[in-house]
Design an enzyme around this catalytic site. Structure first.
Site, PDB file in Angstrom:
ATOM      1  N   HIS A 198       0.812  -1.216   0.000  1.00  0.00           N
ATOM      2  CA  HIS A 198       0.000   0.000   0.000  1.00  0.00           C
ATOM      3  C   HIS A 198       0.851   1.274   0.000  1.00  0.00           C
ATOM      4  O   HIS A 198       0.319   2.386  -0.096  1.00  0.00           O
ATOM      5  CB  HIS A 198      -0.935   0.001   1.214  1.00  0.00           C
ATOM      6  CG  HIS A 198      -2.246   0.672   0.940  1.00  0.00           C
ATOM      7  ND1 HIS A 198      -2.342   1.982   0.532  1.00  0.00           N
ATOM      8  CD2 HIS A 198      -3.518   0.221   1.000  1.00  0.00           C
ATOM      9  CE1 HIS A 198      -3.615   2.309   0.369  1.00  0.00           C
ATOM     10  NE2 HIS A 198      -4.366   1.257   0.642  1.00  0.00           N
TER      11      HIS A 198
ATOM     12  N   ASP B 257      -2.456   1.655  -4.390  1.00  0.00           N
ATOM     13  CA  ASP B 257      -3.648   1.891  -3.574  1.00  0.00           C
ATOM     14  C   ASP B 257      -4.782   0.981  -4.027  1.00  0.00           C
ATOM     15  O   ASP B 257      -4.639   0.205  -4.979  1.00  0.00           O
ATOM     16  CB  ASP B 257      -4.060   3.364  -3.626  1.00  0.00           C
ATOM     17  CG  ASP B 257      -4.367   3.855  -5.039  1.00  0.00           C
ATOM     18  OD1 ASP B 257      -4.621   3.011  -5.931  1.00  0.00           O
ATOM     19  OD2 ASP B 257      -4.364   5.075  -5.253  1.00  0.00           O
TER      20      ASP B 257
END
Length: 447
Positions: A419, A423
């Site tokens: 992450h 995303d």
């Protein structure tokens, strides 16, 4: 008599030491040049090491489970060969197989028809298969040849002895048996490896401070194998390095299942190995990476390293632990080239013929835990990559298609991603692109 040194080979530029897992010969045994002499383990891969010369094994300097630096003398051979020299002769990994010509699917089949795959799932080396084909031995007949190799494997010596006995008339070819069609299945078309035994993951040891806490016979203390230790370290490091997020998408694999079933026989007759679902998935991933190249990156501090090539790692569960051999430059291969590459890596993983180069340099990884019947998993990212795709088992389920009830071959695909750079939007779009490529696969492709 000449005395030849056997040294710990350097299996790659970054390899500084190796552990002897098993000696395949004992002192006094005669060994031929290039015959497997021992098995070693490095921090990257386990490998079978061939003998550097023909002769007799007269001394073993380094015992099993001992770790020594590369180029250390580990044994001595005595040979009568006049040309033998007494300088260090490091065994080398098996030469890389010539890169297969990736002809388009419409290309003419080869002149020499490969042997069909064994129904029993028994493994044969390419050398044994070549000898069998040249001598006119069918796969059914080859299945009857007794093997003296590791796990009953048929060696070159075994097949040559069988050929000689057959020509001498001392044995007869087996009576052909009627073929039995296998039951149709939508499970992943791959042999499920046996569960690891205690001796495969490590060897029993005695540790006094642990034995007091875990008394025998209720407990066994097992030393983790070298490969298992390195895998554990790698997984822990990955979890501490990357903030893992997982996304799960459902994919309708019906077109893929139908295409594979329609073409499996022709493919196997032409190529000599089974058509599995893996090349379909690999091809879809390559196309999706081309559209979303940020998936094919790594992170160095606050810098993003974008890779302009696609090296796909295929996680393989071997008897010694998880290994991830890599298809180099996958973007340059067509479907047939990918299928050949997948099979080549699988065969060399099972036979411990991988080199360090085969398991390094990956930019994205696919883990097919569906072969074990797992529906959904959350794989750990293979550092320094930023994403990994996990593919679940293909199962027939009742679904709604165009507002109608239908039975379709469905699977769940999970992507774990870092992450820090990927995303939820990018991860979801990439995974949906993989799904789209599979669900809209061009079923007109033939072999």
């Amino acid at each position: 008599m000449a005395r030849v040194e056997v040294v710990m080979p350097q299996m790659g530029e970054s390899i500084a030491e190796g552990t002897i897992i098993k000696w395949h010969k004992k002192i006094g045994d005669v060994v031929k040049k290039d015959e497997t002499l021992l098995e070693i383990s490095t921090d990257k891969v386990d490998s079978e090491i061939p003998s550097p010369a023909s002769g007799r094994l007269v001394e073993i300097v380094v015992q099993e489970q001992q770790t020594v630096p590369v180029r250390t003398v580990i044994a001595y051979l005595e040979t009568e060969a006049a040309a033998a020299v007494e300088e260090p002769a490091a065994p080398t990994p098996p030469p890389a197989q010539p890169r297969p010509t990736e002809a388009p699917a419409s290309a003419a089949p080869p002149m020499v028809k490969p042997l069909a795959a064994p129904a029993s799932g028994r493994f044969y080396t390419p050398l044994v298969l070549n000898i069998a084909r040249e001598e006119g031995i069918s796969m059914q007949e080859l299945e009857s040849v007794p093997g003296t190799g590791e796990g009953g494997r048929v060696s070159k010596k075994d097949i040559l002895a069988y050929v000689a006995a057959k020509k001498a008339g001392t044995i007869a070819a087996p009576t052909p048996k009627p073929a039995v069609a296998p039951a149709p299945s939508v499970a992943h078309a791959a042999k499920v490896p046996a569960p690891p035994s205690v001796l495969q993951v490590g060897k029993p040891v005695e540790v006094p401070e642990l034995r007091a806490k875990y008394p025998a016979p209720q407990h066994e203390i097992i030393q983790m194998s070298n490969v298992l230790q390195k895998m554990a370290e790698h997984m822990v490091k990955s979890v501490h390095t990357s903030p893992h997020v997982a996304a799960v998408h459902e994919v309708d694999m019906t077109r893929i299942v139908q295409h594979r079933q329609a073409n499996a026989a022709a493919f196997e007759a032409r190529e000599g190995f089974k058509l599995t679902y893996t090349p379909y998935i690999v091809q879809a991933v390559v196309k999706a990476i081309k559209k979303y190249p940020l998936i094919n990156t790594s992170i160095e501090g606050d810098k993003i390293i974008k890779k302009n090539y696609i090296n796909l790692g295929i996680a393989v569960a071997s008897e010694n632990g998880l290994i991830v051999p890599v298809i180099k430059n996958a973007e340059e291969k067509n479907f047939l080239g990918l299928a050949r590459a997948v099979n080549d890596l699988a065969v060399r993983t099972r036979t411990k013929k991988l080199t360090p180069d085969d398991i390094t340099g990956g930019t994205f990884t696919i883990s097919n835990y569906g072969v074990f019947g797992t529906l959904i998993g959350t794989p750990i990212i293979n550092q320094p990559q930023v994403a990994i795709l996990g593919t679940g088992a293909i199962k027939k389920r009742v679904v709604v298609v165009d507002d109608m009830i239908a039975i379709r071959s469905m699977a769940f695909f999970t992507m774990s991603f870092d992450h820090r750079i990927v995303d939820g939007a990018l991860g979801g779009m990439f995974l949906e692109e993989v799904v789209k490529e599979l669900e809209e696969f061009d079923t007109s492709m033939t072999f």
